[in-house]
Design a protein around this motif. Structure first.
Motif, PDB file in Angstrom:
ATOM      1  N   MET A   1       0.861  -1.265  -0.019  1.00 46.20           N
ATOM      2  CA  MET A   1      -0.041   0.007   0.096  1.00 46.20           C
ATOM      3  C   MET A   1       0.988   1.199   0.006  1.00 46.20           C
ATOM      4  O   MET A   1       0.407   2.291  -0.767  1.00 46.20           O
ATOM      5  N   THR A   2       1.809   1.256   0.459  1.00 37.92           N
ATOM      6  CA  THR A   2       2.736   2.389   0.594  1.00 37.92           C
ATOM      7  C   THR A   2       3.346   2.776  -0.731  1.00 37.92           C
ATOM      8  O   THR A   2       3.252   3.959  -1.078  1.00 37.92           O
ATOM      9  N   GLN A   3       3.649   1.838  -1.510  1.00 38.70           N
ATOM     10  CA  GLN A   3       3.927   2.026  -2.976  1.00 38.70           C
ATOM     11  C   GLN A   3       2.742   2.790  -3.739  1.00 38.70           C
ATOM     12  O   GLN A   3       3.025   3.319  -4.377  1.00 38.70           O
ATOM     13  N   ASP A   4       1.687   2.260  -3.378  1.00 41.51           N
ATOM     14  CA  ASP A   4       0.451   2.853  -4.105  1.00 41.51           C
ATOM     15  C   ASP A   4       0.283   4.408  -3.627  1.00 41.51           C
ATOM     16  O   ASP A   4      -0.006   5.238  -4.606  1.00 41.51           O
ATOM     17  N   LEU A   5       0.460   4.572  -2.262  1.00 39.28           N
ATOM     18  CA  LEU A   5       0.501   5.965  -1.728  1.00 39.28           C
ATOM     19  C   LEU A   5       1.845   6.864  -2.581  1.00 39.28           C
ATOM     20  O   LEU A   5       1.288   7.986  -2.653  1.00 39.28           O
ATOM     21  N   SER A   7       3.386   6.565  -5.395  1.00 37.14           N
ATOM     22  CA  SER A   7       2.886   6.743  -6.648  1.00 37.14           C
ATOM     23  C   SER A   7       1.777   8.077  -6.824  1.00 37.14           C
ATOM     24  O   SER A   7       1.912   8.638  -7.851  1.00 37.14           O
ATOM     25  N   LEU A   8       1.027   8.009  -6.119  1.00 33.86           N
ATOM     26  CA  LEU A   8      -0.048   9.007  -5.983  1.00 33.86           C
ATOM     27  C   LEU A   8       0.461  10.145  -5.526  1.00 33.86           C
ATOM     28  O   LEU A   8       0.024  11.494  -5.935  1.00 33.86           O
ATOM     29  N   TYR A   9       1.289  10.324  -4.452  1.00 38.50           N
ATOM     30  CA  TYR A   9       1.869  11.445  -3.611  1.00 38.50           C
ATOM     31  C   TYR A   9       3.238  11.373  -3.256  1.00 38.50           C
ATOM     32  O   TYR A   9       3.722  11.397  -2.553  1.00 38.50           O
ATOM     33  N   PRO A  10       4.090  11.411  -4.388  1.00 36.98           N
ATOM     34  CA  PRO A  10       5.397  11.299  -4.523  1.00 36.98           C
ATOM     35  C   PRO A  10       6.134  12.359  -3.689  1.00 36.98           C
ATOM     36  O   PRO A  10       7.264  11.972  -3.019  1.00 36.98           O
ATOM     37  N   PHE A  11       5.508  13.617  -3.513  1.00 40.07           N
ATOM     38  CA  PHE A  11       6.138  14.740  -2.797  1.00 40.07           C
ATOM     39  C   PHE A  11       6.118  14.306  -1.232  1.00 40.07           C
ATOM     40  O   PHE A  11       6.983  14.801  -0.263  1.00 40.07           O
ATOM     41  N   LEU A  12       5.324  13.417  -0.868  1.00 38.59           N
ATOM     42  CA  LEU A  12       5.362  12.956   0.732  1.00 38.59           C
ATOM     43  C   LEU A  12       6.532  12.032   1.036  1.00 38.59           C
ATOM     44  O   LEU A  12       6.783  11.978   2.064  1.00 38.59           O
ATOM     45  N   MET A  23       4.352  21.980   0.344  1.00 43.23           N
ATOM     46  CA  MET A  23       3.081  22.652  -0.059  1.00 43.23           C
ATOM     47  C   MET A  23       3.053  23.009  -1.313  1.00 43.23           C
ATOM     48  O   MET A  23       2.100  23.018  -1.989  1.00 43.23           O
ATOM     49  N   ALA A  24       4.079  23.822  -1.805  1.00 48.18           N
ATOM     50  CA  ALA A  24       3.950  24.073  -3.365  1.00 48.18           C
ATOM     51  C   ALA A  24       4.040  23.058  -4.238  1.00 48.18           C
ATOM     52  O   ALA A  24       3.151  23.009  -5.207  1.00 48.18           O
ATOM     53  N   TRP A  25       4.453  21.765  -3.859  1.00 55.01           N
ATOM     54  CA  TRP A  25       4.360  20.676  -4.691  1.00 55.01           C
ATOM     55  C   TRP A  25       3.034  20.046  -4.733  1.00 55.01           C
ATOM     56  O   TRP A  25       2.207  19.446  -5.498  1.00 55.01           O
ATOM     57  N   VAL A  26       2.398  20.166  -3.399  1.00 53.29           N
ATOM     58  CA  VAL A  26       0.916  19.485  -3.108  1.00 53.29           C
ATOM     59  C   VAL A  26      -0.021  20.509  -4.143  1.00 53.29           C
ATOM     60  O   VAL A  26      -0.869  20.080  -4.861  1.00 53.29           O
TER      61      VAL A  26
END
Length: 66
Positions: A1-5, A7-12, A23-26
Motif C-alpha cells: 500500500m505504501t507503494q500505491d500512496l 505513486s499518488l503522492y511522491p512529494f510526501l 506545500m508548493a508541490w501539493v
C-alpha cells in the motif's frame, strides 16, 4: 500500500525538504490533477455528447412514464 500512496503522492516520500516546498508541490499536484479531469471531461463530451443526450432523454421519458 505504501507503494500505491507513493505513486499518488511522491512529494510526501521525496528527500526531506522544507514545508513550503512540500506545500508548493501539493498545490501544483492539485492543479495538475484538476487540469487532467477537465481534459478528460472535454474528451468524453467531444466523443460521446450525442450518446449522452440520447441516454438522458430516454431516461427522462421513461421516468415520466413511470
Amino acid at each position: 500500500m505504501t507503494q500505491d500512496l507513493e505513486s499518488l503522492y511522491p512529494f510526501l516520500y521525496a528527500a526531506p525538504s522544507n514545508v513550503d516546498d512540500v506545500m508548493a508541490w501539493v498545490r501544483q499536484s492539485t492543479v495538475d490533477k484538476a487540469h487532467e479531469i477537465i481534459a478528460l471531461r472535454a474528451s468524453v463530451v467531444a466523443r460521446d455528447a450525442d450518446r449522452l443526450v440520447a441516454c438522458a432523454t430516454e431516461m427522462a421519458d421513461r421516468f415520466a412514464q413511470g
